[in-house]
Scaffold this active site. Structure first.
Site, PDB file in Angstrom:
ATOM      1  N   CYS A   1       0.792  -1.234   0.000  1.00  0.00           N
ATOM      2  CA  CYS A   1       0.000   0.000   0.000  1.00  0.00           C
ATOM      3  C   CYS A   1       0.825   1.286   0.000  1.00  0.00           C
ATOM      4  O   CYS A   1       0.536   2.208  -0.768  1.00  0.00           O
ATOM      5  CB  CYS A   1      -0.928   0.000   1.209  1.00  0.00           C
ATOM      6  SG  CYS A   1      -2.048  -1.383   1.261  1.00  0.00           S
TER       7      CYS A   1
ATOM      8  N   SER B   1      14.019  -0.998   3.565  1.00  0.00           N
ATOM      9  CA  SER B   1      13.237  -1.983   4.309  1.00  0.00           C
ATOM     10  C   SER B   1      12.465  -2.858   3.325  1.00  0.00           C
ATOM     11  O   SER B   1      12.155  -2.449   2.202  1.00  0.00           O
ATOM     12  CB  SER B   1      12.250  -1.292   5.249  1.00  0.00           C
ATOM     13  OG  SER B   1      11.176  -0.726   4.512  1.00  0.00           O
TER      14      SER B   1
END
Length: 347
Positions: free
Chosen positions: A179, A215
């Site tokens: 998202c 990440s």
């Protein structure tokens, strides 16, 4: 949206960008035979997670999605540990035919244990795009999938089929994308970083982007998305800088316009050198102390903050032509958009 009278760059908040997707989500929901149900699993009392859960609930209520927040572990009781009961809650939601989407508020444990929990969520109910099947598709630039293929343990091999339009072929749907990275892409499309005249799948060609923090949830998939859309991307982490590109660098591949998906190369550039040539700078460092130096930014660049804390110095608009301080509202719309991809509630 606000511009400083002294000539500073534009401050662009997420509201007008999120609004462009509200009608799309409402139209999709209007076609449903029943109200879709989204389960939120909260296994920690951490303030950012609780805030995100409450924010999700408000957006769902506004758009007509049934949202159920299930608090487990220390979020439910101070006598329980962080994460206790999360795995059981995921399995229960997987097996509930009335649940259409599952989201888990991370981080809980961090590292490999969170990754394990992400793989437990059924890919047919994963609205966050964190399952390895969706990450595989993202990194291999597979844009459309057959829903039934998600139940196979063998990755798809359709990565090299070129896609020239943003319309799923018959029998397929768009592969779910994480998202926040998807929300950032939509922000960049909104402000014109993506060139709509160019071929779909290569509309970021000619742009140089730096993404700070690699990440597995946000930084790396975002860098890959941008590179697969044609950009030259510098992925910056605490101990290395990599360059992502799908433009061939050596013969015989150099005779091709571009590769099927991005390739990561080690970079010898410093962070300052990356920033000085970047049209877009995106920072996602989870630290209130970390700041991107305004003096290193390219004049007129786009600056996007996607960390909970502000990663840019206060004078960022002295250099940046547009500064987007947060993308949370766009992220939630992308999540609800993902909820409508596998329309079990429409059948």
């Amino acid at each position: 949206m606000a511009a400083d009278a002294s000539g500073k760059g534009l401050l662009l908040k997420g509201d007008p960008i999120a609004d462009t997707f509200r009608d799309e989500v409402k139209t999709s929901l209007a076609q449903c035979l029943r109200t879709p149900t989204l389960i939120g699993i909260l296994g920690t009392p951490a303030a950012p997670s609780k805030f995100y859960a409450e924010f999700t609930q408000r957006q769902c209520e506004e758009l007509g999605v049934r949202f159920v927040l299930k608090m487990v572990g220390s979020a439910e009781s101070a006598e329980r540990a962080d994460g206790e009961g999360v795995e059981e809650a995921i399995i229960e939601a997987n097996e509930d035919v009335n649940v259409d989407g599952i989201m888990v508020y991370y981080p809980i444990y961090g590292g490999q244990q969170d990754h394990y929990l992400q793989q437990i969520v059924s890919p047919l109910k994963d609205v966050e795009g964190l399952h390895s099947k969706f990450h595989y598709n993202l990194y291999h630039n597979i844009r459309f999938i057959e829903p039934k293929s998600l139940m196979s343990s063998i990755p798809s091999s359709t990565a090299h089929i070129p896609v020239k339009v943003d319309i799923p072929p018959p029998g397929t749907v768009k592969s779910i994308l994480p998202c926040t990275p998807l929300g950032v892409v939509k922000c960049l499309e909104y402000i014109g970083v993506y060139n709509k005249i160019l071929t779909y799948g290569d509309r970021a060609y000619g742009k140089t982007v730096t993404v700070i923090n690699r990440s597995e949830v946000v930084g790396r998939p975002l860098a890959a998305l941008l590179a697969n859309d044609g950009a030259r991307v510098f992925s910056v982490d605490i101990d290395s800088i990599q360059e992502y590109t799908k433009r061939p660098r050596t013969a015989p591949e150099a005779t091709r316009k571009y590769l099927p998906h991005h390739v990561a190369h080690p970079s010898n550039l410093s962070l300052q050198e990356c920033l000085e040539i970047s049209d877009v700078v995106i920072s996602a460092v989870p630290s209130a102390q970390y700041k991107v130096r305004t003096g290193w930014l390219k004049e007129g660049c786009i600056a996007v903050n996607i960390a909970a804390d502000k990663n840019f110095e206060k004078d960022v608009r002295d250099k940046a032509s547009i500064y987007i301080p947060a993308v949370g509202k766009v992220t939630i719309l992308m999540l609800l958009r993902n909820l409508c991809v596998f329309p079990r509630h429409c059948q």
